[in-house]
Write an enzyme that holds these catalytic residues in place. Structure first.
Site, mmCIF file in Angstrom:
data_model
loop_
_atom_site.group_PDB
_atom_site.id
_atom_site.type_symbol
_atom_site.label_atom_id
_atom_site.label_comp_id
_atom_site.label_asym_id
_atom_site.label_seq_id
_atom_site.Cartn_x
_atom_site.Cartn_y
_atom_site.Cartn_z
ATOM 1 C CE LYS A 173 -20.485 -5.664 65.379
ATOM 2 N NZ LYS A 173 -20.653 -4.899 64.132
ATOM 3 C CB SER A 215 -17.297 -1.067 65.104
ATOM 4 O OG SER A 215 -17.873 -2.346 65.198
ATOM 5 C CG ASP A 235 -3.623 0.177 56.804
ATOM 6 O OD1 ASP A 235 -2.844 -0.596 57.393
ATOM 7 O OD2 ASP A 235 -4.809 -0.113 56.543
#
Length: 698
Positions: free
Chosen positions: A508, A483, A494
């Site tokens: 998740k 999470s 990224d």
């Protein structure tokens, strides 16, 4: 942006006697064994729905169909899935029902959607009552089996992996399967030197306790099973909580009762540790880890162990909880151990899991690489926390970002060459903190996208333009990073801001809300439960979801857990991976061009690292053990297998100790697990980061 608390919330599904293999443990052996004949009521009670359950099932159905993120259709296809889920909850090991029972139940396989639409839940209770009858029959048969000791010289096998077998076609076939099951129970004791009187008494006591708890089930318990068969078919994080379970859930989330600091789940009749809570007694002891199986619980320093195999997880939790400062002892089968393995005893002192124990902490690693010395700062974040109550009161409460900002400043005063953010075993927490923590390492830009069931997308961005740390960065993750941890790691990856090192994360990528059904009715005398349901999904700034796939590390390290065995992708009903529009963002750097060389250097280094090779051997043995589908019921064969397994383990331990210059173990000597607390995964991660520094800075 609102404060949203996210993370892995382990479901407390009530799973009954769907046994895989019953294993043994040592208890105090008396000279005269207690008689523990398994007794069942002369007339089994019939459990029927409570008057409120018709209204409550209607509310559950309405909430799920209207508000769940996955706008599903309540149709025949879903009905079949609910049917299979309910049978799996009751008898996943195919140990009780006969094929004729299943054929009778199957007449209604495609009608459960209609039943739920009409608030008719009688089917679930009818099936459960047959289940009670079949369990009672099995308990009677166990008493007959234990009248005489087994013959352990015959060559026969017991199937321990139950998912591939079919339902017994006759009572004779089922009896034979149970004869092998109980024989295996007895053989495990016999292999560890127990006499028949003790074996017989202990097995009877075990099944007597199981039967006692099962026959205490009431209408509320069966209703909860039925609603969870429905809810968990939609997705694994959607659950129904009965009023009592809701109370326990609130206690767990507030951490207001003392315990050991571990989240538990029943799997194949064992109470398994699925998460060790950072800062709790279990975590501090360093003696428990995920996938360990708790098979016995004892109170105090010398209390007798209570066999908890086959118990409901809530009942096991009740035994483990207790007053702060008191001792609880657990009997544990370590993760990956063979069925013949001797369980270990773990003594813990109950305590609360305090916020300060879960706070971020730092340390300094000084390593040498390629003839150069490096200072690598390490910040461990057990969870993404924020003192929401203090903030509501206008106070300056603790938070992950505030603490990490301070720790970075302290580490930079020590002239660190690089920084590692350690998110291993961090199951999530505050979304706000995940976003703001990312902002410490980037100038500005988006961090995560959140899409709701109406396809509206909210973009959560770095709230300021300052960069607190712009030096070489690595983020450590493992299969238990979930999470909020995945949001942070994904953003760092990224942006090309740091190297992600470790195992593929949990996967998740969903958000849940808790809905109290009592707010839909004005009946004061009717107390209803709650529904936890999925309402949104997370997406990376590149448009990809973290759901199921998680975050794949740039440098992947060995893992005990395969995606098919643990994590979101292991759940059949988990929501799918998908993608949405990528956002515009400015990359910090291009780390990917260095990954091939970093991986090459890592592989060369670890080929000669005894700790790393020992880890790989352990993982290999763990997977071989998990893949065993049969066990021999011949005592000579099992004895030789046990000796062979112990010899392999002994030789591996001594080979490692020899390479590290430690004293070799004698036969039968148990190594002190606390003698070497070196975190070689962390050390290797620091060397990978230093490789990166050498490649980029020199």
């Amino acid at each position: 942006m609102s404060n949203i608390k996210i993370g892995i919330i382990v479901k407390r599904s009530i799973i009954f006697l769907s046994f895989l293999v019953i294993t043994f443990f040592f208890v105090a052996e008396s000279a005269t064994p207690e008689l523990n004949y398994i007794t069942v009521p002369d007339t089994l009670k019939t459990i029927n729905p409570d008057t409120k359950h018709s209204i409550e099932s209607q509310l559950v159905t309405t909430v799920l169909t209207r508000y769940h993120y996955n706008r599903f259709q309540l149709n025949d296809s879903l009905s079949a899935l609910i049917f299979n889920k309910y049978l799996d909850q009751l008898d996943g090991g195919k140990n009780y029902f006969l094929k004729s029972d299943i054929d009778e139940f199957s007449k209604y396989k495609f009608e459960l959607d209609d039943f739920l639409a009409e608030s008719n839940i009688q089917f679930f209770f009818d099936v459960f009552n047959v289940y009670l009858k079949r369990v009672a029959e099995r308990m009677d048969y166990i008493n007959k089996l234990l009248e005489n000791e087994f013959d352990y010289s015959t060559d026969e096998y017991y199937i321990i992996k139950r998912d591939s077998i079919d339902w017994a076609k006759s009572e004779k076939e089922l009896n034979d399967d149970w004869r092998k099951r109980i024989k295996n129970d007895a053989l495990l004791y016999k292999l560890n030197g127990k006499e028949w009187d003790f074996i017989k008494s202990t097995i009877q006591k075990r099944y007597k306790n199981i039967t006692k708890y099962l026959f205490q089930y009431n209408s509320e318990d069966v209703f909860q099973l039925a609603m969870n068969a429905f809810a968990e078919t939609i997705d694994p994080h959607t659950n129904y909580f009965s009023p009592i379970t809701s109370d326990n859930f609130k206690i767990d989330m507030s951490l207001s009762l003392e315990g050991i600091g571990a989240r538990l789940q029943v799997e194949d009749d064992f109470t398994k540790i699925v998460e060790v809570i950072p800062g709790g007694p279990a975590d501090k002891s360093k003696q428990l880890k995920a996938d360990d199986k708790i098979i016995g619980v004892a109170q105090g320093n010398d209390g007798e162990f209570e066999d908890v195999i086959g118990w409901r997880v809530n009942d096991v939790v009740k035994l483990i909880r207790g007053e702060k400062g008191t001792v609880v002892r657990l009997l544990v089968i370590p993760a990956g151990s063979d069925l013949n393995a001797k369980p270990k005893e773990v003594k813990l002192v109950r305590d609360k899991v305090k916020l300060e124990d879960q706070a971020a902490k730092s340390n300094l690693l000084e390593i040498e690489n390629n003839g150069k010395n490096f200072k690598i700062g390490v910040i461990n974040i057990p969870k993404f926390y924020s003192d929401f109550e203090a903030q509501r009161n206008g106070e300056d409460g603790k938070s992950t970002t505030k603490d990490v900002r301070k720790l970075i400043s302290e580490l930079e005063q020590k002239n660190i060459d690089g920084l590692i953010i350690d998110l291993r075993n961090d199951g999530g927490g505050s979304l706000t903190e995940a976003v703001e923590l990312t902002g410490l390492f980037i100038k500005n830009g988006p961090v995560v996208q959140v899409r709701n069931s109406s396809n509206n997308v909210e973009i959560n961005s770095d709230p300021d333009t300052s960069i607190i740390y712009n030096g070489p960065l690595a983020v450590m993750v493992n299969r238990f990073s979930a999470s909020a941890s995945e949001i942070f790691a994904a953003a760092i990856q990224d942006y090309g801001r740091g190297i992600i090192i470790g195992e593929n994360t949990f996967g998740k990528g969903t958000v849940q809300n808790l809905i109290d059904l009592n707010m839909f009715t004005n009946r004061k005398n009717m107390r209803l439960g709650q529904v936890k349901l999925t309402v949104a999904k997370f997406y990376r700034i590149n448009g990809k979801s973290t759901q199921r796939l998680g975050v794949k590390p740039d440098i992947e390290l060995p893992s005990y857990f395969l995606p098919a065995e643990f994590g979101e992708s292991s759940e059949p009903s988990a929501l799918p991976f998908d993608e949405i529009r990528s956002l515009n963002y400015e990359k910090f750097g291009d780390i990917q061009k260095f990954i091939a060389e970093l991986l090459k250097r890592h592989n060369i280094r670890t080929e000669n690292d005894p700790d790393f090779q020992y880890l790989i051997d352990q993982i290999k043995q763990y997977r071989e053990t998990r893949n065993r589908s049969l066990v021999s019921l011949n005592d000579e064969v099992r004895h030789k297998q046990k000796e062979a397994d112990e010899e392999i383990k002994f030789q591996r331990q001594n080979e490692l100790r020899k390479k590290k210059g430690l004293k070799l173990l004698d036969k039968g000597e148990i190594p002190d697990e606390k003698t070497d607390n070196t975190d070689y995964i962390l050390n290797e991660s620091a060397k990978i980061l230093s490789d990166y520094i050498l490649l980029t800075i020199g």
